[in-house]
Design a protein around this motif. Structure first.
Motif, PDB file in Angstrom:
ATOM      1  N   GLU A  20       0.827  -1.210   0.000  1.00 33.75           N
ATOM      2  CA  GLU A  20       0.000   0.000   0.000  1.00 33.75           C
ATOM      3  C   GLU A  20       0.861   1.259   0.000  1.00 33.75           C
ATOM      4  O   GLU A  20       0.567   2.227  -0.697  1.00 33.75           O
ATOM      5  CB  GLU A  20      -0.943  -0.004   1.203  1.00 33.75           C
ATOM      6  CG  GLU A  20      -2.079  -0.981   1.066  1.00 33.75           C
ATOM      7  CD  GLU A  20      -2.936  -1.055   2.323  1.00 33.75           C
ATOM      8  OE1 GLU A  20      -2.626  -0.368   3.322  1.00 33.75           O
ATOM      9  OE2 GLU A  20      -3.923  -1.812   2.297  1.00 33.75           O
ATOM     10  N   LYS A  21       1.941   1.248   0.773  1.00 36.70           N
ATOM     11  CA  LYS A  21       2.848   2.411   0.785  1.00 36.70           C
ATOM     12  C   LYS A  21       3.505   2.575  -0.581  1.00 36.70           C
ATOM     13  O   LYS A  21       3.644   3.690  -1.081  1.00 36.70           O
ATOM     14  CB  LYS A  21       3.904   2.237   1.873  1.00 36.70           C
ATOM     15  CG  LYS A  21       3.357   2.406   3.264  1.00 36.70           C
ATOM     16  CD  LYS A  21       4.440   2.218   4.308  1.00 36.70           C
ATOM     17  CE  LYS A  21       3.850   2.286   5.711  1.00 36.70           C
ATOM     18  NZ  LYS A  21       4.873   2.056   6.744  1.00 36.70           N
ATOM     19  N   LEU A  22       3.904   1.473  -1.191  1.00 34.40           N
ATOM     20  CA  LEU A  22       4.487   1.554  -2.533  1.00 34.40           C
ATOM     21  C   LEU A  22       3.473   2.095  -3.529  1.00 34.40           C
ATOM     22  O   LEU A  22       3.819   2.881  -4.418  1.00 34.40           O
ATOM     23  CB  LEU A  22       4.988   0.168  -2.975  1.00 34.40           C
ATOM     24  CG  LEU A  22       6.222  -0.365  -2.250  1.00 34.40           C
ATOM     25  CD1 LEU A  22       6.463  -1.829  -2.623  1.00 34.40           C
ATOM     26  CD2 LEU A  22       7.435   0.483  -2.568  1.00 34.40           C
ATOM     27  N   GLY A  23       2.219   1.705  -3.392  1.00 35.17           N
ATOM     28  CA  GLY A  23       1.170   2.211  -4.276  1.00 35.17           C
ATOM     29  C   GLY A  23       0.977   3.712  -4.126  1.00 35.17           C
ATOM     30  O   GLY A  23       0.755   4.426  -5.116  1.00 35.17           O
ATOM     31  N   GLY A  29       4.149   9.653  -8.058  1.00 34.47           N
ATOM     32  CA  GLY A  29       5.166   9.805  -9.091  1.00 34.47           C
ATOM     33  C   GLY A  29       6.593   9.546  -8.643  1.00 34.47           C
ATOM     34  O   GLY A  29       7.532   9.892  -9.361  1.00 34.47           O
ATOM     35  N   ARG A  30       6.777   8.969  -7.486  1.00 34.89           N
ATOM     36  CA  ARG A  30       8.137   8.693  -7.014  1.00 34.89           C
ATOM     37  C   ARG A  30       8.691   7.389  -7.580  1.00 34.89           C
ATOM     38  O   ARG A  30       9.888   7.180  -7.577  1.00 34.89           O
ATOM     39  CB  ARG A  30       8.153   8.635  -5.483  1.00 34.89           C
ATOM     40  CG  ARG A  30       7.917   9.969  -4.843  1.00 34.89           C
ATOM     41  CD  ARG A  30       8.180   9.913  -3.353  1.00 34.89           C
ATOM     42  NE  ARG A  30       7.869  11.184  -2.762  1.00 34.89           N
ATOM     43  CZ  ARG A  30       6.691  11.495  -2.200  1.00 34.89           C
ATOM     44  NH1 ARG A  30       5.747  10.581  -2.143  1.00 34.89           N
ATOM     45  NH2 ARG A  30       6.487  12.683  -1.696  1.00 34.89           N
ATOM     46  N   PHE A  36       7.701  -0.211  -9.319  1.00 35.13           N
ATOM     47  CA  PHE A  36       6.596  -0.639  -8.455  1.00 35.13           C
ATOM     48  C   PHE A  36       6.374  -2.145  -8.589  1.00 35.13           C
ATOM     49  O   PHE A  36       6.233  -2.851  -7.584  1.00 35.13           O
ATOM     50  CB  PHE A  36       5.324   0.136  -8.812  1.00 35.13           C
ATOM     51  CG  PHE A  36       4.098  -0.345  -8.098  1.00 35.13           C
ATOM     52  CD1 PHE A  36       3.901  -0.034  -6.754  1.00 35.13           C
ATOM     53  CD2 PHE A  36       3.146  -1.114  -8.742  1.00 35.13           C
ATOM     54  CE1 PHE A  36       2.773  -0.483  -6.081  1.00 35.13           C
ATOM     55  CE2 PHE A  36       2.024  -1.565  -8.084  1.00 35.13           C
ATOM     56  CZ  PHE A  36       1.832  -1.249  -6.754  1.00 35.13           C
ATOM     57  N   ASP A  37       6.336  -2.637  -9.813  1.00 37.15           N
ATOM     58  CA  ASP A  37       6.133  -4.083 -10.032  1.00 37.15           C
ATOM     59  C   ASP A  37       7.242  -4.909  -9.393  1.00 37.15           C
ATOM     60  O   ASP A  37       6.987  -5.935  -8.755  1.00 37.15           O
ATOM     61  CB  ASP A  37       6.057  -4.394 -11.542  1.00 37.15           C
ATOM     62  CG  ASP A  37       4.769  -3.891 -12.164  1.00 37.15           C
ATOM     63  OD1 ASP A  37       3.799  -3.659 -11.408  1.00 37.15           O
ATOM     64  OD2 ASP A  37       4.738  -3.729 -13.402  1.00 37.15           O
ATOM     65  N   ASP A  58      14.555   4.129   0.226  1.00 41.69           N
ATOM     66  CA  ASP A  58      14.871   5.342  -0.524  1.00 41.69           C
ATOM     67  C   ASP A  58      13.653   6.233  -0.758  1.00 41.69           C
ATOM     68  O   ASP A  58      13.729   7.213  -1.491  1.00 41.69           O
ATOM     69  CB  ASP A  58      15.519   4.981  -1.862  1.00 41.69           C
ATOM     70  CG  ASP A  58      14.599   4.144  -2.743  1.00 41.69           C
ATOM     71  OD1 ASP A  58      13.666   3.516  -2.197  1.00 41.69           O
ATOM     72  OD2 ASP A  58      14.821   4.115  -3.970  1.00 41.69           O
ATOM     73  N   LEU A  59      12.538   5.931  -0.109  1.00 41.65           N
ATOM     74  CA  LEU A  59      11.311   6.712  -0.252  1.00 41.65           C
ATOM     75  C   LEU A  59      11.028   7.470   1.048  1.00 41.65           C
ATOM     76  O   LEU A  59      11.331   6.975   2.135  1.00 41.65           O
ATOM     77  CB  LEU A  59      10.135   5.784  -0.578  1.00 41.65           C
ATOM     78  CG  LEU A  59      10.292   4.994  -1.885  1.00 41.65           C
ATOM     79  CD1 LEU A  59       9.193   3.944  -1.990  1.00 41.65           C
ATOM     80  CD2 LEU A  59      10.264   5.922  -3.072  1.00 41.65           C
TER      81      LEU A  59
END
Length: 122
Positions: A20-23, A29-30, A36-37, A58-59
């Motif tokens: 969910e955080k990656l989504g 746009g990060r 993402f995949d 890194d986010l």
């Protein structure tokens, strides 16, 4: 995830939280779709908790919400309320001085306060 113990197994809720955080980061746009995949595949394949934090390293973290005030500031009586109360008091004093019951002053005060109560609801 908090304090991680080495080689503690990851659960479905842990993996889902990372995805969910990656989504969110993809939507902002990060991350590209390919990144993402790749990261979601690694998140779903993670067996241990210590495999998940590097996917988000890194986010930027989630922003903290601004603290809400505990209660609204106290309202001071408006100038109109003070003026009306002074007029009611003055008319009551004049009525008593002339030997008349100050019923008019109480009726005026009642109507004014009733109007203020109804106007605050809207």
């Amino acid at each position: 995830m908090g304090e991680l113990q080495p080689r503690m197994r990851a659960g479905d809720a842990d993996r889902t939280a990372v995805v969910e955080k990656l989504g969110r980061h993809l939507g902002e746009g990060r991350l590209t779709v390919e990144e993402f995949d790749e990261r979601t595949a690694k998140a779903h394949a993670a067996v241990y908790l210590d495999q998940l934090p590097p996917l988000l390293a890194d986010l930027p973290g989630d922003p903290r919400p601004a603290p809400r005030p505990a209660r609204p500031p106290a309202r001071l009586p408006s100038v109109a309320v003070v003026v009306v109360l002074a007029l009611v008091l003055a008319s009551s004093v004049v009525a008593v001085a002339h030997g008349i019951a100050p019923i008019f002053a109480f009726v005026l005060l009642f109507l004014f306060l009733r109007h203020r109560r109804w106007s605050r609801r809207w």
